[in-house]
Design a protein around this motif. Structure first.
Motif, PDB file in Angstrom:
ATOM      1  N   SER A  91      33.544  37.678  38.283  1.00 31.81           N
ATOM      2  CA  SER A  91      33.538  36.359  37.649  1.00 31.81           C
ATOM      3  C   SER A  91      34.280  36.365  36.313  1.00 31.81           C
ATOM      4  CB  SER A  91      32.103  35.887  37.455  1.00 31.81           C
ATOM      5  OG  SER A  91      31.370  36.832  36.678  1.00 31.81           O
ATOM      6  N   SER A  92      34.164  37.439  35.569  1.00 32.46           N
ATOM      7  CA  SER A  92      34.830  37.524  34.266  1.00 32.46           C
ATOM      8  C   SER A  92      36.297  37.914  34.378  1.00 32.46           C
ATOM      9  CB  SER A  92      34.124  38.565  33.397  1.00 32.46           C
ATOM     10  OG  SER A  92      34.314  39.862  33.942  1.00 32.46           O
ATOM     11  N   GLY A  93      36.666  38.418  35.541  1.00 30.61           N
ATOM     12  CA  GLY A  93      38.027  38.924  35.707  1.00 30.61           C
ATOM     13  C   GLY A  93      38.203  40.347  35.212  1.00 30.61           C
ATOM     14  N   GLY A  94      37.103  40.961  34.779  1.00 28.94           N
ATOM     15  CA  GLY A  94      37.213  42.276  34.177  1.00 28.94           C
ATOM     16  C   GLY A  94      37.340  43.424  35.156  1.00 28.94           C
ATOM     17  N   THR A  95      36.945  43.188  36.404  1.00 31.09           N
ATOM     18  CA  THR A  95      37.003  44.244  37.413  1.00 31.09           C
ATOM     19  C   THR A  95      37.651  43.705  38.680  1.00 31.09           C
ATOM     20  OG1 THR A  95      34.966  45.215  36.537  1.00 31.09           O
ATOM     21  CG2 THR A  95      35.670  45.936  38.723  1.00 31.09           C
ATOM     22  N   THR A  96      38.517  44.509  39.263  1.00 32.28           N
ATOM     23  CA  THR A  96      39.194  44.122  40.492  1.00 32.28           C
ATOM     24  C   THR A  96      39.012  45.207  41.550  1.00 32.28           C
ATOM     25  OG1 THR A  96      41.262  45.078  39.670  1.00 32.28           O
ATOM     26  CG2 THR A  96      40.926  42.712  39.326  1.00 32.28           C
ATOM     27  N   TYR A  97      39.126  44.797  42.793  1.00 30.15           N
ATOM     28  CA  TYR A  97      38.964  45.694  43.935  1.00 30.15           C
ATOM     29  C   TYR A  97      40.096  45.416  44.918  1.00 30.15           C
ATOM     30  CZ  TYR A  97      34.248  45.599  41.980  1.00 30.15           C
ATOM     31  OH  TYR A  97      33.164  45.650  41.133  1.00 30.15           O
ATOM     32  N   LYS A 150      46.805  48.506  47.647  1.00 32.95           N
ATOM     33  CA  LYS A 150      46.737  49.059  46.292  1.00 32.95           C
ATOM     34  C   LYS A 150      48.125  49.391  45.779  1.00 32.95           C
ATOM     35  CE  LYS A 150      42.130  51.098  46.097  1.00 32.95           C
ATOM     36  NZ  LYS A 150      41.336  52.336  46.183  1.00 32.95           N
ATOM     37  N   ALA A 151      48.350  49.106  44.515  1.00 31.62           N
ATOM     38  CA  ALA A 151      49.617  49.358  43.818  1.00 31.62           C
ATOM     39  C   ALA A 151      50.712  48.373  44.210  1.00 31.62           C
ATOM     40  CB  ALA A 151      50.111  50.785  44.042  1.00 31.62           C
ATOM     41  N   ARG A 152      50.445  47.499  45.186  1.00 33.35           N
ATOM     42  CA  ARG A 152      51.431  46.478  45.565  1.00 33.35           C
ATOM     43  C   ARG A 152      50.946  45.067  45.240  1.00 33.35           C
ATOM     44  NH1 ARG A 152      52.799  45.657  50.738  1.00 33.35           N
ATOM     45  NH2 ARG A 152      50.782  46.329  51.577  1.00 33.35           N
ATOM     46  N   PHE A 153      49.653  44.833  45.388  1.00 32.99           N
ATOM     47  CA  PHE A 153      49.081  43.509  45.167  1.00 32.99           C
ATOM     48  C   PHE A 153      48.252  43.516  43.877  1.00 32.99           C
ATOM     49  CE2 PHE A 153      48.786  41.938  49.867  1.00 32.99           C
ATOM     50  CZ  PHE A 153      50.113  42.264  50.062  1.00 32.99           C
ATOM     51  N   THR A 154      48.200  42.356  43.223  1.00 33.32           N
ATOM     52  CA  THR A 154      47.385  42.205  42.021  1.00 33.32           C
ATOM     53  C   THR A 154      46.634  40.884  42.078  1.00 33.32           C
ATOM     54  OG1 THR A 154      48.985  43.466  40.702  1.00 33.32           O
ATOM     55  CG2 THR A 154      47.360  42.146  39.510  1.00 33.32           C
ATOM     56  N   ILE A 155      45.323  40.946  41.941  1.00 38.59           N
ATOM     57  CA  ILE A 155      44.507  39.743  41.890  1.00 38.59           C
ATOM     58  C   ILE A 155      44.204  39.429  40.435  1.00 38.59           C
ATOM     59  CG2 ILE A 155      42.337  41.032  42.156  1.00 38.59           C
ATOM     60  CD1 ILE A 155      41.269  38.617  43.774  1.00 38.59           C
ATOM     61  N   SER A 156      44.209  38.141  40.106  1.00 42.85           N
ATOM     62  CA  SER A 156      43.890  37.713  38.748  1.00 42.85           C
ATOM     63  C   SER A 156      43.298  36.320  38.814  1.00 42.85           C
ATOM     64  CB  SER A 156      45.148  37.730  37.862  1.00 42.85           C
ATOM     65  OG  SER A 156      46.128  36.832  38.365  1.00 42.85           O
ATOM     66  N   ARG A 157      42.756  35.858  37.685  1.00 46.87           N
ATOM     67  CA  ARG A 157      42.212  34.509  37.672  1.00 46.87           C
ATOM     68  C   ARG A 157      42.463  33.879  36.317  1.00 46.87           C
ATOM     69  NH1 ARG A 157      36.146  35.065  39.204  1.00 46.87           N
ATOM     70  NH2 ARG A 157      36.232  32.790  39.031  1.00 46.87           N
ATOM     71  N   ASP A 158      42.601  32.559  36.348  1.00 44.94           N
ATOM     72  CA  ASP A 158      42.737  31.754  35.143  1.00 44.94           C
ATOM     73  C   ASP A 158      41.547  30.794  35.132  1.00 44.94           C
ATOM     74  OD1 ASP A 158      43.361  29.837  33.200  1.00 44.94           O
ATOM     75  OD2 ASP A 158      45.514  30.037  33.541  1.00 44.94           O
ATOM     76  N   ILE A 159      40.551  31.114  34.327  1.00 46.86           N
ATOM     77  CA  ILE A 159      39.325  30.328  34.330  1.00 46.86           C
ATOM     78  C   ILE A 159      39.575  28.910  33.856  1.00 46.86           C
ATOM     79  CG2 ILE A 159      37.045  30.135  33.264  1.00 46.86           C
ATOM     80  CD1 ILE A 159      36.895  33.200  33.408  1.00 46.86           C
ATOM     81  N   ALA A 160      40.464  28.737  32.906  1.00 48.31           N
ATOM     82  CA  ALA A 160      40.753  27.397  32.390  1.00 48.31           C
ATOM     83  C   ALA A 160      41.359  26.496  33.458  1.00 48.31           C
ATOM     84  CB  ALA A 160      41.686  27.493  31.194  1.00 48.31           C
ATOM     85  N   LYS A 161      42.071  27.104  34.408  1.00 52.33           N
ATOM     86  CA  LYS A 161      42.710  26.337  35.479  1.00 52.33           C
ATOM     87  C   LYS A 161      41.921  26.379  36.778  1.00 52.33           C
ATOM     88  CE  LYS A 161      47.446  26.891  33.744  1.00 52.33           C
ATOM     89  NZ  LYS A 161      48.813  27.366  34.057  1.00 52.33           N
ATOM     90  N   ASN A 162      40.755  27.031  36.770  1.00 56.79           N
ATOM     91  CA  ASN A 162      39.953  27.145  37.999  1.00 56.79           C
ATOM     92  C   ASN A 162      40.788  27.708  39.147  1.00 56.79           C
ATOM     93  OD1 ASN A 162      37.732  26.121  36.705  1.00 56.79           O
ATOM     94  ND2 ASN A 162      37.467  24.366  38.038  1.00 56.79           N
TER      95      ASN A 162
END
Length: 124
Positions: free
Chosen positions: A53-59, A65-77
């Motif tokens: 939820s905080s974006g602090g940990t990814t799986y 792995k090493a090719r894809f990256t997950i992220s989130r922008d809480i302000a933009k939902n």
């Protein structure tokens, strides 16, 4: 009712990149972990990546792995999946989903709301 809308899929050559987006309708988006899954024709839905939820940990699944990256922008939902060095075997419909509080990150039944999916096709 929670709505998740994916976008950003398309056709790309092997080695190329795409960025998927998943926009959530709810104000409480920031309280939930989120995940990305994919499903290829004739195959079961498989886990790709997840973020807390905080974006602090990814799986990540080992295959991305090493090719894809997950992220989130809480302000933009919005949650994103940056996909680099794409391979033909990455071809699938990609779904984002909202995660229930559970330790079973890679299990689809852990997720309670799903988007409609976006097609990613990687040509060789």
């Amino acid at each position: 009712q929670v709505q998740l809308v994916e976008s950003g899929g398309g056709l790309v050559q092997a080695g190329g990149s795409l960025r998927l987006s998943c926009a959530a309708s709810e104000r409480t988006f920031s309280a939930y972990g989120m995940g990305w899954f994919r499903q290829a024709p004739g195959k079961e839905r498989e886990f790709v990546a997840a973020i807390t939820s905080s974006g602090g940990t990814t799986y990540y699944a080992d295959s991305v792995k090493a090719r894809f990256t997950i992220s989130r922008d809480i302000a933009k939902n919005t949650v994103y999946l940056q996909m680099n060095s794409l391979k033909p075997e990455d071809t699938a419909v990609y779904y984002c989903a909202r995660k229930r509080p559970s330790a079973q990150i890679m299990v689809p039944t852990t997720y309670d709301f799903w988007g409609q999916g976006t097609q990613v096709t990687v040509s060789s």
